[in-house]
Scaffold this motif. Structure first.
Motif, PDB file in Angstrom:
ATOM      1  N   GLY A 189      -6.524   1.069 -13.214  1.00 54.54           N
ATOM      2  CA  GLY A 189      -6.455   1.926 -14.254  1.00 54.54           C
ATOM      3  C   GLY A 189      -5.334   2.019 -15.090  1.00 54.54           C
ATOM      4  N   ALA A 190      -4.630   1.166 -14.753  1.00 50.72           N
ATOM      5  CA  ALA A 190      -3.296   0.709 -15.544  1.00 50.72           C
ATOM      6  C   ALA A 190      -3.554  -0.200 -16.677  1.00 50.72           C
ATOM      7  CB  ALA A 190      -2.142   0.636 -14.715  1.00 50.72           C
ATOM      8  N   VAL A 191      -4.392  -0.680 -16.703  1.00 50.24           N
ATOM      9  CA  VAL A 191      -4.523  -1.962 -17.699  1.00 50.24           C
ATOM     10  C   VAL A 191      -5.932  -2.013 -18.560  1.00 50.24           C
ATOM     11  CG1 VAL A 191      -4.503  -4.445 -18.165  1.00 50.24           C
ATOM     12  CG2 VAL A 191      -2.996  -3.420 -16.472  1.00 50.24           C
ATOM     13  N   SER A 192      -5.821  -2.075 -19.682  1.00 51.75           N
ATOM     14  CA  SER A 192      -7.264  -2.131 -20.496  1.00 51.75           C
ATOM     15  C   SER A 192      -6.910  -3.505 -21.464  1.00 51.75           C
ATOM     16  CB  SER A 192      -7.348  -1.119 -21.423  1.00 51.75           C
ATOM     17  OG  SER A 192      -6.501  -0.762 -22.455  1.00 51.75           O
ATOM     18  N   ALA A 193      -8.007  -3.678 -22.217  1.00 51.72           N
ATOM     19  CA  ALA A 193      -8.024  -4.988 -23.200  1.00 51.72           C
ATOM     20  C   ALA A 193      -6.680  -4.713 -24.108  1.00 51.72           C
ATOM     21  CB  ALA A 193      -9.444  -5.167 -23.690  1.00 51.72           C
ATOM     22  N   ASP A 194      -6.338  -3.783 -24.203  1.00 54.78           N
ATOM     23  CA  ASP A 194      -5.557  -3.280 -25.512  1.00 54.78           C
ATOM     24  C   ASP A 194      -4.259  -2.910 -25.053  1.00 54.78           C
ATOM     25  OD1 ASP A 194      -7.594  -3.834 -27.559  1.00 54.78           O
ATOM     26  OD2 ASP A 194      -8.443  -1.915 -27.100  1.00 54.78           O
ATOM     27  N   LEU A 223       1.439   5.428 -15.446  1.00 55.69           N
ATOM     28  CA  LEU A 223       0.483   4.174 -15.007  1.00 55.69           C
ATOM     29  C   LEU A 223      -1.040   4.477 -15.153  1.00 55.69           C
ATOM     30  CD1 LEU A 223       2.513   2.759 -11.881  1.00 55.69           C
ATOM     31  CD2 LEU A 223       2.792   2.297 -14.624  1.00 55.69           C
ATOM     32  N   ASP A 224      -1.001   5.495 -15.660  1.00 51.83           N
ATOM     33  CA  ASP A 224      -2.559   5.998 -16.009  1.00 51.83           C
ATOM     34  C   ASP A 224      -2.709   5.845 -17.553  1.00 51.83           C
ATOM     35  OD1 ASP A 224      -5.067   7.098 -16.014  1.00 51.83           O
ATOM     36  OD2 ASP A 224      -4.469   8.799 -15.098  1.00 51.83           O
ATOM     37  N   LEU A 225      -3.686   5.039 -17.767  1.00 57.30           N
ATOM     38  CA  LEU A 225      -4.367   4.966 -19.307  1.00 57.30           C
ATOM     39  C   LEU A 225      -4.655   6.242 -19.850  1.00 57.30           C
ATOM     40  CD1 LEU A 225      -6.339   1.678 -19.115  1.00 57.30           C
ATOM     41  CD2 LEU A 225      -4.059   1.952 -20.047  1.00 57.30           C
ATOM     42  N   ASP A 226      -5.078   7.348 -19.093  1.00 54.28           N
ATOM     43  CA  ASP A 226      -5.542   8.526 -19.830  1.00 54.28           C
ATOM     44  C   ASP A 226      -4.068   9.178 -20.333  1.00 54.28           C
ATOM     45  OD1 ASP A 226      -7.917   7.911 -19.420  1.00 54.28           O
ATOM     46  OD2 ASP A 226      -8.004   9.375 -17.408  1.00 54.28           O
ATOM     47  N   SER A 227      -3.095   8.888 -19.871  1.00 55.12           N
ATOM     48  CA  SER A 227      -1.798   9.420 -20.331  1.00 55.12           C
ATOM     49  C   SER A 227      -1.205   9.095 -21.687  1.00 55.12           C
ATOM     50  CB  SER A 227      -0.693   9.443 -19.242  1.00 55.12           C
ATOM     51  OG  SER A 227      -0.981   9.981 -18.200  1.00 55.12           O
ATOM     52  N   TRP A 228      -1.849   7.898 -22.057  1.00 54.10           N
ATOM     53  CA  TRP A 228      -1.454   7.223 -23.388  1.00 54.10           C
ATOM     54  C   TRP A 228      -2.512   7.284 -24.491  1.00 54.10           C
ATOM     55  CZ3 TRP A 228       3.439   5.105 -23.717  1.00 54.10           C
ATOM     56  CH2 TRP A 228       3.985   4.743 -22.353  1.00 54.10           C
ATOM     57  N   LEU A 284       0.820  -1.273   0.047  1.00 49.81           N
ATOM     58  CA  LEU A 284       0.012  -0.062   0.229  1.00 49.81           C
ATOM     59  C   LEU A 284       0.916   1.535   0.053  1.00 49.81           C
ATOM     60  CD1 LEU A 284      -2.564  -1.125   2.714  1.00 49.81           C
ATOM     61  CD2 LEU A 284      -2.685  -1.351   0.152  1.00 49.81           C
ATOM     62  N   ALA A 285       2.264   1.068  -0.266  1.00 47.66           N
ATOM     63  CA  ALA A 285       3.048   2.383  -0.360  1.00 47.66           C
ATOM     64  C   ALA A 285       2.674   3.082  -1.271  1.00 47.66           C
ATOM     65  CB  ALA A 285       4.408   1.753  -0.337  1.00 47.66           C
ATOM     66  N   GLY A 286       2.792   4.475  -0.899  1.00 46.84           N
ATOM     67  CA  GLY A 286       2.728   5.794  -2.017  1.00 46.84           C
ATOM     68  C   GLY A 286       1.159   5.629  -2.662  1.00 46.84           C
ATOM     69  N   ASP A 287       1.133   6.212  -3.583  1.00 45.38           N
ATOM     70  CA  ASP A 287      -0.306   6.493  -4.292  1.00 45.38           C
ATOM     71  C   ASP A 287      -0.565   5.259  -5.331  1.00 45.38           C
ATOM     72  OD1 ASP A 287      -0.306   9.011  -3.153  1.00 45.38           O
ATOM     73  OD2 ASP A 287       1.063   9.938  -4.987  1.00 45.38           O
ATOM     74  N   VAL A 288       0.420   4.249  -5.573  1.00 44.74           N
ATOM     75  CA  VAL A 288       0.312   3.467  -6.348  1.00 44.74           C
ATOM     76  C   VAL A 288       0.180   1.875  -5.444  1.00 44.74           C
ATOM     77  CG1 VAL A 288       1.028   1.787  -8.058  1.00 44.74           C
ATOM     78  CG2 VAL A 288       1.520   4.183  -7.992  1.00 44.74           C
ATOM     79  N   VAL A 289      -1.138   1.552  -5.494  1.00 41.24           N
ATOM     80  CA  VAL A 289      -1.484   0.486  -4.655  1.00 41.24           C
ATOM     81  C   VAL A 289      -1.355  -0.662  -5.475  1.00 41.24           C
ATOM     82  CG1 VAL A 289      -3.384  -0.610  -3.220  1.00 41.24           C
ATOM     83  CG2 VAL A 289      -2.904   1.811  -3.043  1.00 41.24           C
ATOM     84  N   CYS A 290      -0.811  -2.013  -5.159  1.00 40.01           N
ATOM     85  CA  CYS A 290      -0.758  -3.117  -5.997  1.00 40.01           C
ATOM     86  C   CYS A 290      -1.934  -4.105  -5.216  1.00 40.01           C
ATOM     87  CB  CYS A 290       0.760  -3.644  -5.807  1.00 40.01           C
ATOM     88  SG  CYS A 290       0.809  -5.115  -7.005  1.00 40.01           S
TER      89      CYS A 290
END
Length: 645
Positions: A535-540, A634-639, A475-481
């Motif tokens: 929010g880091a993974v989509s089908a494509d 790590l945000d799909l909106d950045s791609w 749970l470290a930082g803003d990126v939760v795995c």
């Protein structure tokens, strides 16, 4: 009257001929289908499977052609479909029923292989989907059963009325299967012969480090995930001390999602991004890839440094690197080390050989089986081998859940043993200008569940208590795995093992007085195929695949820092030569080696065509391209998707 009655009781010569002809036809039918099934299941399928990845099935310590296993698979198939079915045939009172079964089986096997093939995950060389969810849907089973029933009915009707049709119907398929088998074996032999350099003795790997000169290291950890390092220092804060002097760049991008696309820029700089490699369409990919592996070794060698190269990826576009590209250059010492320092090596060879001789046939049989039988035949990767299922000394690991597993991964052991052997390989020298070390290691690329918190391999893994008590480390930082599956956990643990092993080496360097005068770059070619960050993974598109690890330590630097600066793994060559080589220029392209960090608007290839034995033309096989347009990688909106070419 008595003679007339006797004459009527004795079959005529014509009837005898018909009976003999019928019996002969039944025998020929049985033999033709038995031989065809033996060739199809025992030769064609395994040969075609092996030829697709010959390099994966060659052991560095035992470099024989994988074609040798085909004798075992064909013998087992012939034993099933000719010997044992032959016993049933000759003991049966109704040869036609046995033949109906053989014909039906043949039709079902062919249809199941070509029409009902399902990919349940990537197999390792032990034919195991180590961290895959093996599940067959009921809808597929019902459809498959309906097709099987129709096949059986159709065969019965035709064989009852027109048996001659089915007797010859299998001949074209037998010829086709035989031709495919011969071609596959021939192709396998051709590829195997390109690995003849494995028969040349390599010698012990030596890593010289100067106490007085400047040393530079570029260490590629294949598939090491960038964002995961934040959890490692959260779990074990002492790593900040072990990695004192390092800067961690979590916001790092790779130019490709697989090694053949991401590694060239890592070693050679921006001249070797996928876009720029494709731009030189008049040259072969293998030549451009080899060129990228030469840039830094040649530069440092020409500037008086001792140069050592270890296990660089796809050298010569071979799965097992062909290091002959360094032969023309004096002062460059190149070594293959993976698999040569593994204490379990002899046991791994024996286990692998036994597994291939048995399980390859079982895997082939599983591919052609009805879908309702596949889970049973696969048997969690044991293929119903009780000797393997009830022993803890297997060298392929099968995970039960996120915290428990049995067996040790041979791929992990082969790579991890190189990192743990680095202290014994290292020679500390006096004087000289310094050393340049460039190496690749697959520990992070070979996910395995390990004993926590030491992160060392063991035959039986049970981390249930530790994982339960330390779940908050993700749970470290803003990126939760979301660490809810064994594959994600195994990637984390394998990368942690690599970090710990390197830390042991760094501690030795400190004790020998060479840590401060050594620049160290730890970098990955790409990230892992995970789905654990919201929010880091989509089908494509999977942004995690584009997030490699990057850790950089400069000379005499102190403390551990984290920088959110946008970086790429193509910065590695510039970071390596900066301040040491004046006006560094790529010796092959003539272009200056520069930094482009923080510039954004980065074009990356999302192609998954990783096989260099296929993707080896002048340009990469067309695939999808994406451009980074935002700040959060790590945000799909950045791609943004850029098209396929």
């Amino acid at each position: 009257n008595i003679f007339s009655l006797a004459k009527n009781l004795i079959p005529s010569r014509g009837i005898k001929k018909n009976v003999v002809r019928e019996e002969r036809g039944e025998k020929l039918t049985f033999i033709s289908y038995g031989v065809t099934l033996s060739v199809f299941i025992g030769l064609m399928i395994p040969a075609d499977f092996l030829r697709r990845a010959v390099g994966d099935f060659i052991l560095v310590t035992d470099p024989y052609s994988p074609a040798r296993y085909l004798l075992s698979t064909f013998s087992l198939a012939a034993g099933c479909f000719l010997v044992w079915m032959g016993v049933i045939y000759f003991l049966s009172s109704s040869k036609k029923i046995v033949n109906c079964v053989m014909i039906s089986l043949s039709l079902v096997f062919i249809l199941d292989y070509y029409a009902f093939y399902k990919n349940y995950g990537n197999l390792n060389k032990y034919l195991v989907v180590a961290f895959g969810d093996f599940y067959v849907f009921k809808e597929d089973i019902l459809l498959n059963l309906a097709v099987i029933a129709m096949c059986a009915i159709l065969v019965f009707i035709i064989y009852k009325n027109k048996p001659a049709i089915l007797r010859v119907a299998i001949i074209p398929f037998f010829l086709a299967a035989s031709i495919v088998s011969v071609r596959a074996v021939s192709e396998m032999d051709r590829i195997y012969r390109t690995y003849d350099y494995l028969n040349d003795p390599m010698g012990e790997t030596e890593v010289p480090l100067s106490r007085e000169g400047k040393n530079v290291m570029v260490i590629m950890l294949d598939r090491a995930q960038g964002f995961m390092f934040r959890y490692m220092i959260e779990e074990d804060p002492s790593l900040k001390e072990t990695f004192s002097g390092f800067t961690y760049y979590p916001n790092t991008i790779s130019f490709g999602r697989v090694t053949n696309l991401g590694a060239p820029a890592l070693f050679g700089g921006y001249d070797y991004t996928p876009e720029n490699i494709n731009g030189r369409s008049g040259e072969k990919l293998v030549d451009k890839h080899n060129e990228s592996l030469l840039v830094l070794p040649v530069l440092f060698s020409e500037n008086g440094y001792d140069v050592t190269v270890i296990d660089v990826p796809y050298a010569g576009y071979k799965m097992i690197p062909d290091l002959s590209l360094y032969d023309p250059y004096e002062g460059i010492n190149a070594f293959r080390a993976e698999g040569l320092y593994d204490e379990y090596g002899p046991e791994i060879e024996s286990t692998f050989d036994n597994t291939m001789r048995r399980s390859l046939f079982c895997y082939s049989l599983y591919l052609v089986s009805p879908m309702f039988m596949r889970t049973c035949l696969y048997d969690n990767g044991y293929y119903n081998d009780l000797n393997s299922e009830y022993t803890d000394t297997n060298y392929y690991q099968i995970a039960s859940d996120v915290s428990t597993a049995r067996g040790m991964s041979a791929d992990f052991l082969d790579s991890y043993s190189v990192l743990t052997a680095l202290p014994s390989m290292t020679e500390f020298t006096e004087g000289g200008k310094g050393s340049f070390i460039m190496m690749d290691n697959n520990t992070a690329h070979s996910p395995a569940l390990l004993e926590e918190p030491s992160y060392e391999p063991a035959a039986v893994i049970d981390n249930s208590i530790y994982d339960s008590e330390n779940a908050d480390r993700f749970l470290a930082g803003d990126v939760v795995c979301n660490m809810d599956n064994a594959n994600t956990m195994a990637h984390y643990q394998a990368e942690m093992a690599a970090i710990y092993a390197l830390g042991e080496w760094f501690d030795l360097m400190r004790s020998q007085g060479v840590y401060d005068n050594t620049r160290i770059i730890i970098v990955a070619d790409h990230g892992a195929e995970l789905d654990c960050v919201e929010g880091a993974v989509s089908a494509d598109f999977n942004a995690l695949k584009m997030n490699p690890l990057l850790l950089v330590k400069d000379f005499d630097s102190e403390g551990f820092t984290i920088s959110e600066e946008l970086m790429t793994n193509a910065e590695s060559p510039y970071l390596a030569v900066n301040g040491l080589i004046e006006d560094p220029v790529n010796p092959f392209t003539g272009n200056p080696i520069v930094s482009m960090a923080g510039q954004g608007d980065i074009l990356v290839s999302n192609s998954n065509d990783y096989d260099v034995e296929v993707n080896n033309g002048n340009e990469f096989i067309p695939g999808p391209w994406y451009r980074l347009t935002g700040d959060d990688i790590l945000d799909l909106d950045s791609w943004e998707y850029q098209g396929t070419w």
